[in-house]
Structures are given as C-alpha cells and as structure tokens.
Motif scaffolding. Structure first.
Motif, PDB file in Angstrom:
ATOM      1  N   CYS A 153       3.962  -6.421   3.701  1.00  0.00           N
ATOM      2  CA  CYS A 153       3.105  -5.671   4.612  1.00  0.00           C
ATOM      3  C   CYS A 153       1.659  -5.630   4.135  1.00  0.00           C
ATOM      4  O   CYS A 153       1.386  -5.416   2.949  1.00  0.00           O
ATOM      5  CB  CYS A 153       3.677  -4.264   4.690  1.00  0.00           C
ATOM      6  N   GLY A 154       0.741  -5.814   5.065  1.00  0.00           N
ATOM      7  CA  GLY A 154      -0.686  -5.775   4.735  1.00  0.00           C
ATOM      8  C   GLY A 154      -1.147  -4.439   4.175  1.00  0.00           C
ATOM      9  O   GLY A 154      -2.095  -4.381   3.392  1.00  0.00           O
ATOM     10  N   GLY A 155      -0.483  -3.361   4.561  1.00  0.00           N
ATOM     11  CA  GLY A 155      -0.827  -2.047   4.017  1.00  0.00           C
ATOM     12  C   GLY A 155      -0.577  -2.013   2.516  1.00  0.00           C
ATOM     13  O   GLY A 155      -1.346  -1.427   1.750  1.00  0.00           O
ATOM     14  N   HIS A 156       0.504  -2.667   2.087  1.00  0.00           N
ATOM     15  CA  HIS A 156       0.779  -2.769   0.648  1.00  0.00           C
ATOM     16  C   HIS A 156      -0.280  -3.632  -0.039  1.00  0.00           C
ATOM     17  O   HIS A 156      -0.757  -3.288  -1.113  1.00  0.00           O
ATOM     18  CB  HIS A 156       2.176  -3.369   0.410  1.00  0.00           C
ATOM     19  N   THR A 157      -0.620  -4.768   0.580  1.00  0.00           N
ATOM     20  CA  THR A 157      -1.659  -5.636   0.005  1.00  0.00           C
ATOM     21  C   THR A 157      -2.907  -4.812  -0.269  1.00  0.00           C
ATOM     22  O   THR A 157      -3.503  -4.866  -1.344  1.00  0.00           O
ATOM     23  CB  THR A 157      -2.006  -6.784   0.979  1.00  0.00           C
ATOM     24  N   HIS A 158      -3.279  -4.018   0.733  1.00  0.00           N
ATOM     25  CA  HIS A 158      -4.477  -3.193   0.620  1.00  0.00           C
ATOM     26  C   HIS A 158      -4.364  -2.215  -0.567  1.00  0.00           C
ATOM     27  O   HIS A 158      -5.267  -2.131  -1.397  1.00  0.00           O
ATOM     28  CB  HIS A 158      -4.688  -2.446   1.935  1.00  0.00           C
ATOM     29  N   SER A 159      -3.235  -1.498  -0.656  1.00  0.00           N
ATOM     30  CA  SER A 159      -3.048  -0.541  -1.759  1.00  0.00           C
ATOM     31  C   SER A 159      -3.052  -1.240  -3.112  1.00  0.00           C
ATOM     32  O   SER A 159      -3.647  -0.748  -4.078  1.00  0.00           O
ATOM     33  CB  SER A 159      -1.700   0.175  -1.642  1.00  0.00           C
ATOM     34  N   ILE A 160      -2.357  -2.378  -3.189  1.00  0.00           N
ATOM     35  CA  ILE A 160      -2.250  -3.105  -4.456  1.00  0.00           C
ATOM     36  C   ILE A 160      -3.630  -3.524  -4.954  1.00  0.00           C
ATOM     37  O   ILE A 160      -3.966  -3.365  -6.130  1.00  0.00           O
ATOM     38  CB  ILE A 160      -1.333  -4.341  -4.282  1.00  0.00           C
ATOM     39  N   MET A 161      -4.461  -4.011  -4.035  1.00  0.00           N
ATOM     40  CA  MET A 161      -5.797  -4.443  -4.433  1.00  0.00           C
ATOM     41  C   MET A 161      -6.683  -3.240  -4.734  1.00  0.00           C
ATOM     42  O   MET A 161      -7.434  -3.232  -5.698  1.00  0.00           O
ATOM     43  CB  MET A 161      -6.425  -5.308  -3.338  1.00  0.00           C
ATOM     44  N   LYS A 162      -6.572  -2.206  -3.903  1.00  0.00           N
ATOM     45  CA  LYS A 162      -7.422  -1.025  -4.064  1.00  0.00           C
ATOM     46  C   LYS A 162      -7.184  -0.345  -5.420  1.00  0.00           C
ATOM     47  O   LYS A 162      -8.114   0.080  -6.084  1.00  0.00           O
ATOM     48  CB  LYS A 162      -7.140  -0.053  -2.930  1.00  0.00           C
ATOM     49  N   TYR A 163      -5.911  -0.247  -5.815  1.00  0.00           N
ATOM     50  CA  TYR A 163      -5.593   0.424  -7.071  1.00  0.00           C
ATOM     51  C   TYR A 163      -5.453  -0.554  -8.233  1.00  0.00           C
ATOM     52  O   TYR A 163      -5.066  -0.173  -9.337  1.00  0.00           O
ATOM     53  CB  TYR A 163      -4.309   1.255  -6.915  1.00  0.00           C
ATOM     54  N   LEU A 204      -3.206  -2.773  -8.858  1.00  0.00           N
ATOM     55  CA  LEU A 204      -1.845  -2.757  -9.413  1.00  0.00           C
ATOM     56  C   LEU A 204      -1.428  -4.116  -9.970  1.00  0.00           C
ATOM     57  O   LEU A 204      -0.647  -4.189 -10.915  1.00  0.00           O
ATOM     58  CB  LEU A 204      -0.837  -2.286  -8.355  1.00  0.00           C
ATOM     59  N   GLY A 205      -1.962  -5.194  -9.409  1.00  0.00           N
ATOM     60  CA  GLY A 205      -1.626  -6.534  -9.907  1.00  0.00           C
ATOM     61  C   GLY A 205      -1.996  -6.683 -11.370  1.00  0.00           C
ATOM     62  O   GLY A 205      -1.290  -7.337 -12.140  1.00  0.00           O
ATOM     63  N   GLN A 206      -3.079  -6.047 -11.768  1.00  0.00           N
ATOM     64  CA  GLN A 206      -3.580  -6.198 -13.136  1.00  0.00           C
ATOM     65  C   GLN A 206      -2.770  -5.416 -14.156  1.00  0.00           C
ATOM     66  O   GLN A 206      -2.787  -5.744 -15.335  1.00  0.00           O
ATOM     67  CB  GLN A 206      -5.044  -5.725 -13.228  1.00  0.00           C
ATOM     68  N   ILE A 207      -2.099  -4.365 -13.722  1.00  0.00           N
ATOM     69  CA  ILE A 207      -1.371  -3.590 -14.726  1.00  0.00           C
ATOM     70  C   ILE A 207       0.072  -4.064 -14.906  1.00  0.00           C
ATOM     71  O   ILE A 207       0.781  -3.587 -15.767  1.00  0.00           O
ATOM     72  CB  ILE A 207      -1.431  -2.062 -14.458  1.00  0.00           C
ATOM     73  N   LEU A 208       0.475  -5.049 -14.107  1.00  0.00           N
ATOM     74  CA  LEU A 208       1.838  -5.582 -14.272  1.00  0.00           C
ATOM     75  C   LEU A 208       1.879  -6.567 -15.430  1.00  0.00           C
ATOM     76  O   LEU A 208       0.893  -7.232 -15.714  1.00  0.00           O
ATOM     77  CB  LEU A 208       2.285  -6.298 -12.998  1.00  0.00           C
ATOM     78  N   PRO A 209       3.037  -6.679 -16.097  1.00  0.00           N
ATOM     79  CA  PRO A 209       3.165  -7.695 -17.148  1.00  0.00           C
ATOM     80  C   PRO A 209       3.027  -9.104 -16.564  1.00  0.00           C
ATOM     81  O   PRO A 209       3.189  -9.310 -15.368  1.00  0.00           O
ATOM     82  CB  PRO A 209       4.573  -7.456 -17.684  1.00  0.00           C
ATOM     83  N   GLU A 210       2.739 -10.052 -17.461  1.00  0.00           N
ATOM     84  CA  GLU A 210       2.534 -11.453 -17.071  1.00  0.00           C
ATOM     85  C   GLU A 210       3.638 -12.031 -16.187  1.00  0.00           C
ATOM     86  O   GLU A 210       3.372 -12.860 -15.326  1.00  0.00           O
ATOM     87  CB  GLU A 210       2.470 -12.323 -18.332  1.00  0.00           C
ATOM     88  N   ASN A 211       4.875 -11.604 -16.447  1.00  0.00           N
ATOM     89  CA  ASN A 211       5.987 -12.256 -15.740  1.00  0.00           C
ATOM     90  C   ASN A 211       6.412 -11.524 -14.453  1.00  0.00           C
ATOM     91  O   ASN A 211       7.510 -11.741 -13.958  1.00  0.00           O
ATOM     92  CB  ASN A 211       7.187 -12.481 -16.679  1.00  0.00           C
ATOM     93  N   ILE A 212       5.538 -10.650 -13.956  1.00  0.00           N
ATOM     94  CA  ILE A 212       5.766 -10.095 -12.615  1.00  0.00           C
ATOM     95  C   ILE A 212       4.464 -10.253 -11.830  1.00  0.00           C
ATOM     96  O   ILE A 212       3.405  -9.803 -12.279  1.00  0.00           O
ATOM     97  CB  ILE A 212       6.160  -8.599 -12.644  1.00  0.00           C
ATOM     98  N   LEU A 233     -13.437  -6.419  -8.832  1.00  0.00           N
ATOM     99  CA  LEU A 233     -12.996  -5.359  -9.733  1.00  0.00           C
ATOM    100  C   LEU A 233     -11.853  -5.841 -10.619  1.00  0.00           C
ATOM    101  O   LEU A 233     -11.396  -5.122 -11.487  1.00  0.00           O
ATOM    102  CB  LEU A 233     -12.480  -4.158  -8.930  1.00  0.00           C
ATOM    103  N   THR A 234     -11.379  -7.031 -10.367  1.00  0.00           N
ATOM    104  CA  THR A 234     -10.156  -7.464 -11.037  1.00  0.00           C
ATOM    105  C   THR A 234     -10.437  -8.637 -11.966  1.00  0.00           C
ATOM    106  O   THR A 234     -11.508  -9.214 -11.945  1.00  0.00           O
ATOM    107  CB  THR A 234      -9.099  -7.915 -10.026  1.00  0.00           C
ATOM    108  N   THR A 235      -9.452  -8.963 -12.752  1.00  0.00           N
ATOM    109  CA  THR A 235      -9.612 -10.106 -13.647  1.00  0.00           C
ATOM    110  C   THR A 235      -8.918 -11.331 -13.090  1.00  0.00           C
ATOM    111  O   THR A 235      -8.990 -12.399 -13.667  1.00  0.00           O
ATOM    112  CB  THR A 235      -8.963  -9.804 -15.008  1.00  0.00           C
ATOM    113  N   GLU A 236      -8.274 -11.138 -11.945  1.00  0.00           N
ATOM    114  CA  GLU A 236      -7.429 -12.215 -11.468  1.00  0.00           C
ATOM    115  C   GLU A 236      -8.239 -13.465 -11.112  1.00  0.00           C
ATOM    116  O   GLU A 236      -7.740 -14.566 -11.144  1.00  0.00           O
ATOM    117  CB  GLU A 236      -6.610 -11.764 -10.267  1.00  0.00           C
ATOM    118  N   GLY A 237      -9.526 -13.247 -10.800  1.00  0.00           N
ATOM    119  CA  GLY A 237     -10.388 -14.370 -10.469  1.00  0.00           C
ATOM    120  C   GLY A 237     -10.459 -15.387 -11.591  1.00  0.00           C
ATOM    121  O   GLY A 237     -10.585 -16.582 -11.365  1.00  0.00           O
ATOM    122  N   GLN A 238     -10.383 -14.902 -12.806  1.00  0.00           N
ATOM    123  CA  GLN A 238     -10.497 -15.819 -13.940  1.00  0.00           C
ATOM    124  C   GLN A 238      -9.176 -16.501 -14.284  1.00  0.00           C
ATOM    125  O   GLN A 238      -9.163 -17.486 -14.992  1.00  0.00           O
ATOM    126  CB  GLN A 238     -10.982 -15.049 -15.172  1.00  0.00           C
TER     127      GLN A 238
END
Ligand code: SF4
Lengths: 380, 84
Positions: free
Chosen positions: A44-54, A56-64, A374-379
């Motif tokens: 769901c796009g609402g989740h995408t929005h929350s995940i990016m806003k907070y 959350l992708g960055q605080i997960l371990p490498e293998n998730i 705001l994230t490191t995922e770009g790198q």
C-alpha cells in the motif's frame, strides 16, 4: 487498573520512539537467525509514505529490505482513464467531480487542473456524497463523479449509488475506476522474476475486505503476509512478526492491525459493493499493464448511471504508455530502486512525472524524491 | 489516498450521521457503512466522509500495554548496561 483509551493514545502510542527502538533491537536479533534475505513488499502507498517519512528502511538490518508496491490508486490509473475524465469535463454543461488527489495528475496531454484553468468545471470533493448535493443544486447540468480508489474507497461509491438510486436525481453519473489489491500482487509474483518473499498488507483496504483476501496469496506463493497499521510502531511490529513467520517457514496471513481489522472485514460494506458493482474482465494498470479481473464497474442494471455507457461517444480509448525510460515495473519487483532510474529527479519529478510511481506522494519515486535526501539509501 | 483517521464520536443525529472529533477538528460523517451500533464517546475510523469501522478498544489497550512493557524492559536493560 482500568485506564480509559484517549484519542491521542491512538496516535502517540503508535509513534513512540522508545517503542520503535525496542522493536528495532527485537528485529535485529531475529534477523541474525534468518538464512535468506527478506524482501518485504509493502503493498500500500500509505505504508510507502510512512516508511519513507519515518526512515524505517534505514533502521532495518541489512538482510531485511522494503520493496515498494503498487498500492497507490492515483499512480496506477492509466493515462487513458485520465483522458476520459478530461473528455467528460470538457462536455457542454458538465461538472466533473472527483476526490482531490486525482486533479493534478497529467493524462496524455493535460491534467484536470489544466482543463479547469481552461474553463472546465472541475471540483474536488471531501466526500462522494457531495456529488449528490452538487447534482441537486445544478439540475440543468450533468454531474459526473470520477471515482477512484482501492477497496477502501469503493464502498463509499456504492453508498453514493444507494442514495442516488433512491433520490430520483437524474443528472448524476459515475465513472468507476475502482481497483482491487490482490490481482496486482498476483501479476507481480507470477511474472517469475520478483524477489519479494514477504508482504505487509494494507491497513484500510483490509478494514473493509478483512484479512481473508490474503490467505490464498500467502498459500499460493508460500510467503508470510501480515496486515499492518500505518503508524511506524505498527509497521515495525509487523516486520518483527514477519521475521518470526519466516523463521518458521510460515505461509500464513496474520493480523497486526487487529484494533481495526478482522478476518471477515466490514460485511455491510462488502454487500453494498456487491449490489452495485462487478469485476471488469480487464483493466490496464499504469506501470503493470493489463491485469484480468483487477477492477470494478457498475452492474449492467445500473447502466443508466454509468458515465462510460451514457457518454460513450465522447470518450477516447487509446492506450497511452509511460516514458520508455521508466523502470517502475522493475521497482515493483525489487529488481531496482528509484535511484536506479536515469531520469529520476531530472526529467522526472513530482511536478513533471514521467512514470506512475512519481505521480502522487504515495508512489515510490515520489516518496524517494521528497524524503530521499534524508536517507542513506541513495548511496547504497 | 487510503489513509483513514481514528476519531471520537461526539454527536449522532436521526439521519445516521455523526459529528466526530479528529484531534480537535470536527467533521460530519455518515454511519451508513457500519452495521454495529455506534455510541457517543466511541472511536471510529473515518474515510472520505464515512465511518468505516469501530475500533476494538480492548485490543488497542492491549497493544499499548505491550508497548509500555517493551519500554520498561528496554529502560531496565539500559540502566543495567550503564552500571556495568
Ligand atoms: S523516476 Fe519517473 S521515470 Fe523513473 S522509474 Fe520513477 S516514475 Fe518512472
């Protein structure tokens, strides 16, 4: 001690940074035991929005890793359907009404906002019910409701039909673009090259449909599915549940968002939809192409209210594809990230979207554009 | 688009409409899509002018309780770590 539930608890309690930290370490411990990487699609796009806003992708371990799914109703609307809304808005003596998000999205040439600037009467609604009010206030005009949305928003269009058919109002018509959640998941998984092996299922779609619609999917693809709320704590708790389920090789569907979601869902709303709508044989999704049985239309008994029937001769129907550089399809399969697209942030921005995932704040590319710095995922 | 907001019911009229409070904002919503009875003071989820579901209060309280315990456990651990 019995404590009373306060409205603010329903927000703050599910955003508490201390709970987020605690869940983060829980997830880290479980992740160490995983023998394969988890690619978790948030449908769901609402989740995408929350995940990016907070972040959350960055605080997960490498293998998730999160994979951003197709669940943004504005993003998946193909340009030819927007062109039809524009055709309708341009008819003589017509008022086109729709829910706000749709108005700025460009079709093949223009957006509804642009044709409004050219003089067409296009109005944004707070609720579909206002369409009936506008029709009553403007008896000399035709009012067309351009209805969009997943299962969350479909019952409101059905409830409008219920009131409309009882009201005797003759000048209100519906152009139905309601889409279903399970078919695009099947399309992505059946393509054979998607890396996705776990899902968090939509919050508010599931309030209506119940968790039962995901059970066949978890079984068929052998992946765990958790129905998750929209708050950051909800999402992380769901990831923690998915990690447990993955460790047990579970192919079940579980509910994290149990304060609002049951297995059965809202049966009254489901009945209301069933009464007025049926599945379309085909619907073309922006970014995913044609998917059978993936959208709804009015039942033939209600053809009199169906804008697609009533105004058929005004409606163009030429399929319009996205820019050939667009890799939204690969993004949905976890084969690419928005940053991998050559035109991301250059030719393709929220103001000038070239592809589906850039068109609304719930699309993956749009969310990366707005929160990506705001994230490191770009790198990565 | 699919975002819906928990709100508290403050009034219900004879046409099955309710006034709800969403963190200070008052809105009028229809209760036509809800089958179970709704009372003033209860919490509903609202979406484009309709209440779509009632909250399971017990369930929400239970989650909040679990989260409070998580916080306590974590804080204890942190105090222990500082001592060590
Ligand atoms: S940046 Fe634009 S063109 Fe590239 S994948 Fe995303 S939506 Fe498509």
């Amino acid at each position: 001690m019995k404590m009373d539930l306060q409205l603010k608890d329903l927000f703050e309690g599910f955003r508490d940074p201390r709970v987020i930290r605690s869940l983060k370490s829980q997830i880290e411990q479980k992740a160490q035991k995983l023998d394969k990487k988890l690619y978790v699609m948030e449908v769901c796009g609402g989740h995408t929005h929350s995940i990016m806003k907070y972040g959350l992708g960055q605080i997960l371990p490498e293998n998730i890793e999160f994979v951003h799914g197709p669940g943004c109703p504005v993003c998946v609307m193909p340009k030819e359907r927007i062109d039809q809304a524009i055709d309708l808005a341009r008819m003589e003596d017509t008022i086109l009404v729709t829910l706000g998000d749709m108005i700025r999205v460009p079709g093949s040439k223009y957006s509804l906002a642009q044709v409004r600037a050219q003089g067409a009467d296009v109005r944004a609604l707070y609720t579909p019910l206002d369409a009936l009010k506008i029709a009553k206030e403007n008896p000399e005009k035709n009012v067309v409701f351009f209805a969009i949305g997943f299962e969350t928003t479909t019952p409101m269009s059905a409830a409008l039909m219920e009131q409309l058919t009882q009201s005797g109002v003759q000048n209100l018509f519906l152009h139905i673009n309601h889409v279903l959640v399970p078919p695009p998941i099947e399309a992505i998984m059946d393509s054979g090259d998607a890396k996705v092996n776990a899902f968090i299922a939509p919050s508010h779609v599931s309030v209506i449909t119940g968790a039962k619609i995901y059970k066949p999917l978890s079984k068929r693809y052998g992946t765990p599915i958790v129905v998750a709320g929209f708050e950051p704590v909800d999402i992380l708790e769901s990831i923690s549940m998915l990690a447990d389920m993955a460790l047990q090789n579970s192919d079940d569907t579980a509910i994290q968002y149990s304060r609002f979601v049951s297995d059965e869902g809202n049966l009254k709303a489901q009945k209301m939809i069933e009464k007025y709508m049926q599945t379309r044989e085909h619907f073309r999704w922006r970014g995913l192409g044609d998917i059978p049985q993936s959208a709804l239309k009015l039942r033939p008994e209600y053809a009199r209210y169906d804008a697609e029937v009533r105004f058929a001769e005004h409606l163009s129907d030429t399929p319009v594809d996205d820019h050939k550089q667009c890799i939204c399809g690969d993004i949905l399969k976890a084969r690419a990230k928005p940053f991998d697209c050559k035109v991301f942030g250059k030719a393709c921005t929220p103001g000038t979207p070239l592809g589906s995932c850039m068109v609304s704040s719930e699309g993956a590319c749009n969310a990366y554009f707005r929160f990506g710095n705001l994230t490191t995922e770009g790198q990565r | 688009m699919c975002l819906s907001i928990p709100s508290k019911v403050t009034e219900i009229d004879e046409h099955n409409n309710a006034v709800v409070d969403t963190m200070g904002v008052q809105r009028r919503v229809s209760l036509d899509l809800i089958s179970e009875p709704v009372k003033v003071g209860e919490y509903v989820l609202i979406h484009v002018g309709y209440a779509m579901s009632k909250i399971d209060e017990e369930d929400a309280m239970e989650s909040l309780k679990v989260y409070r315990e998580l916080i306590e456990k974590m804080e204890e651990l942190e105090v222990q770590e500082q001592r060590e």
